[in-house]
Design a protein around this motif. Structure first.
Motif, PDB file in Angstrom:
ATOM      1  N   ALA A  62      39.776  40.400  33.898  1.00  0.00           N
ATOM      2  CA  ALA A  62      38.838  38.941  33.082  1.00  0.00           C
ATOM      3  C   ALA A  62      37.773  39.204  33.944  1.00  0.00           C
ATOM      4  CB  ALA A  62      39.932  37.759  33.913  1.00  0.00           C
ATOM      5  N   VAL A  63      37.251  40.119  35.223  1.00  0.00           N
ATOM      6  CA  VAL A  63      36.302  39.906  35.250  1.00  0.00           C
ATOM      7  C   VAL A  63      35.425  40.966  34.180  1.00  0.00           C
ATOM      8  CG1 VAL A  63      34.531  40.629  37.767  1.00  0.00           C
ATOM      9  CG2 VAL A  63      37.081  39.690  38.002  1.00  0.00           C
ATOM     10  N   LEU A  64      36.239  41.781  34.579  1.00  0.00           N
ATOM     11  CA  LEU A  64      35.429  43.108  33.695  1.00  0.00           C
ATOM     12  C   LEU A  64      35.231  42.568  31.887  1.00  0.00           C
ATOM     13  CD1 LEU A  64      34.815  45.932  33.228  1.00  0.00           C
ATOM     14  CD2 LEU A  64      36.791  46.401  32.409  1.00  0.00           C
ATOM     15  N   ASP A  65      36.034  41.713  31.616  1.00  0.00           N
ATOM     16  CA  ASP A  65      35.940  41.113  30.205  1.00  0.00           C
ATOM     17  C   ASP A  65      34.174  40.132  30.538  1.00  0.00           C
ATOM     18  OD1 ASP A  65      36.559  40.401  27.451  1.00  0.00           O
ATOM     19  OD2 ASP A  65      37.043  38.645  28.131  1.00  0.00           O
ATOM     20  N   LEU A 107      31.687  40.920  32.650  1.00  0.00           N
ATOM     21  CA  LEU A 107      31.057  41.376  32.472  1.00  0.00           C
ATOM     22  C   LEU A 107      30.072  41.987  30.723  1.00  0.00           C
ATOM     23  CD1 LEU A 107      31.696  42.892  35.808  1.00  0.00           C
ATOM     24  CD2 LEU A 107      29.875  41.351  35.129  1.00  0.00           C
ATOM     25  N   ARG A 108      31.042  42.114  30.289  1.00  0.00           N
ATOM     26  CA  ARG A 108      30.653  43.002  29.726  1.00  0.00           C
ATOM     27  C   ARG A 108      30.391  41.296  28.024  1.00  0.00           C
ATOM     28  NH1 ARG A 108      36.265  45.865  28.841  1.00  0.00           N
ATOM     29  NH2 ARG A 108      35.923  48.077  29.208  1.00  0.00           N
ATOM     30  N   ARG A 109      30.734  40.728  28.203  1.00  0.00           N
ATOM     31  CA  ARG A 109      30.227  39.495  27.103  1.00  0.00           C
ATOM     32  C   ARG A 109      28.760  39.281  27.484  1.00  0.00           C
ATOM     33  NH1 ARG A 109      34.765  34.983  27.001  1.00  0.00           N
ATOM     34  NH2 ARG A 109      37.066  36.406  26.101  1.00  0.00           N
ATOM     35  N   ARG A 110      28.507  39.308  28.778  1.00  0.00           N
ATOM     36  CA  ARG A 110      27.010  39.440  29.776  1.00  0.00           C
ATOM     37  C   ARG A 110      26.788  40.356  28.781  1.00  0.00           C
ATOM     38  NH1 ARG A 110      25.876  35.191  33.757  1.00  0.00           N
ATOM     39  NH2 ARG A 110      24.204  35.055  33.180  1.00  0.00           N
ATOM     40  N   LEU A 111      26.781  41.794  28.735  1.00  0.00           N
ATOM     41  CA  LEU A 111      26.427  42.562  28.654  1.00  0.00           C
ATOM     42  C   LEU A 111      26.028  42.620  27.453  1.00  0.00           C
ATOM     43  CD1 LEU A 111      27.451  44.912  31.880  1.00  0.00           C
ATOM     44  CD2 LEU A 111      25.331  43.541  31.314  1.00  0.00           C
ATOM     45  N   THR A 136      44.530  43.720  44.628  1.00  0.00           N
ATOM     46  CA  THR A 136      44.178  44.972  43.693  1.00  0.00           C
ATOM     47  C   THR A 136      44.921  44.084  42.411  1.00  0.00           C
ATOM     48  OG1 THR A 136      45.055  46.291  43.584  1.00  0.00           O
ATOM     49  CG2 THR A 136      43.702  46.673  44.377  1.00  0.00           C
ATOM     50  N   ASP A 137      44.469  42.647  41.689  1.00  0.00           N
ATOM     51  CA  ASP A 137      44.330  41.628  41.057  1.00  0.00           C
ATOM     52  C   ASP A 137      44.534  42.224  39.496  1.00  0.00           C
ATOM     53  OD1 ASP A 137      46.447  39.786  39.378  1.00  0.00           O
ATOM     54  OD2 ASP A 137      45.863  38.332  40.176  1.00  0.00           O
ATOM     55  N   ARG A 138      45.690  42.771  38.290  1.00  0.00           N
ATOM     56  CA  ARG A 138      44.836  43.707  37.670  1.00  0.00           C
ATOM     57  C   ARG A 138      44.649  41.883  36.374  1.00  0.00           C
ATOM     58  NH1 ARG A 138      45.217  48.776  35.253  1.00  0.00           N
ATOM     59  NH2 ARG A 138      45.158  48.755  32.538  1.00  0.00           N
ATOM     60  N   GLN A 139      45.301  41.602  36.605  1.00  0.00           N
ATOM     61  CA  GLN A 139      44.422  40.509  35.921  1.00  0.00           C
ATOM     62  C   GLN A 139      43.456  39.734  36.074  1.00  0.00           C
ATOM     63  OE1 GLN A 139      47.984  37.642  35.504  1.00  0.00           O
ATOM     64  NE2 GLN A 139      48.606  37.592  33.147  1.00  0.00           N
ATOM     65  N   LEU A 140      42.852  39.661  37.266  1.00  0.00           N
ATOM     66  CA  LEU A 140      41.961  39.236  37.919  1.00  0.00           C
ATOM     67  C   LEU A 140      40.888  40.107  37.670  1.00  0.00           C
ATOM     68  CD1 LEU A 140      39.876  37.164  39.326  1.00  0.00           C
ATOM     69  CD2 LEU A 140      40.833  38.345  41.113  1.00  0.00           C
ATOM     70  N   LEU A 141      40.942  41.408  37.902  1.00  0.00           N
ATOM     71  CA  LEU A 141      39.870  42.557  37.196  1.00  0.00           C
ATOM     72  C   LEU A 141      39.816  42.693  36.066  1.00  0.00           C
ATOM     73  CD1 LEU A 141      41.121  45.376  39.580  1.00  0.00           C
ATOM     74  CD2 LEU A 141      39.423  43.849  40.286  1.00  0.00           C
TER      75      LEU A 141
END
Length: 134
Positions: free
Chosen positions: A125-128, A130-134, A118-123
């Motif tokens: 980055a993915v969340l960021d 997704l937020r940009r796309r929505l 559960t690499d926090r940085q990777l998670l």
């Protein structure tokens, strides 16, 4: 005015059952004879590959198209995308091919996880992203 005949190059790319404006000329579930349940279990990530064995009987142009795409390991999801068929219809076609020994399947190889699955940085980055796309 648009030429009603598809060009040979277009015909080779997408097959004779597609039209630029209308899309697919045959309903997807006609391809599977109305069947919505495959006889074998396929996940969207299941890898499929042709065995080199040809079916004993003629199955249809969509079966031949799917079999032609199985030269190397390819996922069910990718096959559905390339054939422009719903995943469940693709799974029915694949189960027909598996039943006659024309394809073999395997689960995708698991990706080895590092020391911290559960690499926090990777998670983040993915969340960021997704937020940009929505």
């Amino acid at each position: 005015m648009r030429d009603p005949q598809p060009s040979p190059a277009r015909d080779e790319e997408e097959g004779p059952l597609l039209d630029d404006d209308a899309g697919r000329l045959i309903r997807p579930y006609t391809v599977s004879n109305g069947r919505t349940r495959p006889t074998a279990h396929f996940d969207l990530m299941t890898l499929v590959m042709a065995t080199g064995t040809r079916p004993q009987s003629y199955l249809g142009p969509d079966h031949a198209q799917v079999l032609g795409l199985c030269g190397g390991p390819v996922s069910v999801a990718e096959l559905a995308s390339r054939t422009r068929l719903p995943a469940v219809v693709t799974k029915v076609l694949l189960s027909d091919l598996a039943d006659c020994g024309a394809i073999t399947t395997r689960a995708p190889a698991p990706v080895p996880l590092g020391p911290d699955p559960t690499d926090r940085q990777l998670l983040e980055a993915v969340l960021d992203g997704l937020r940009r796309r929505l």
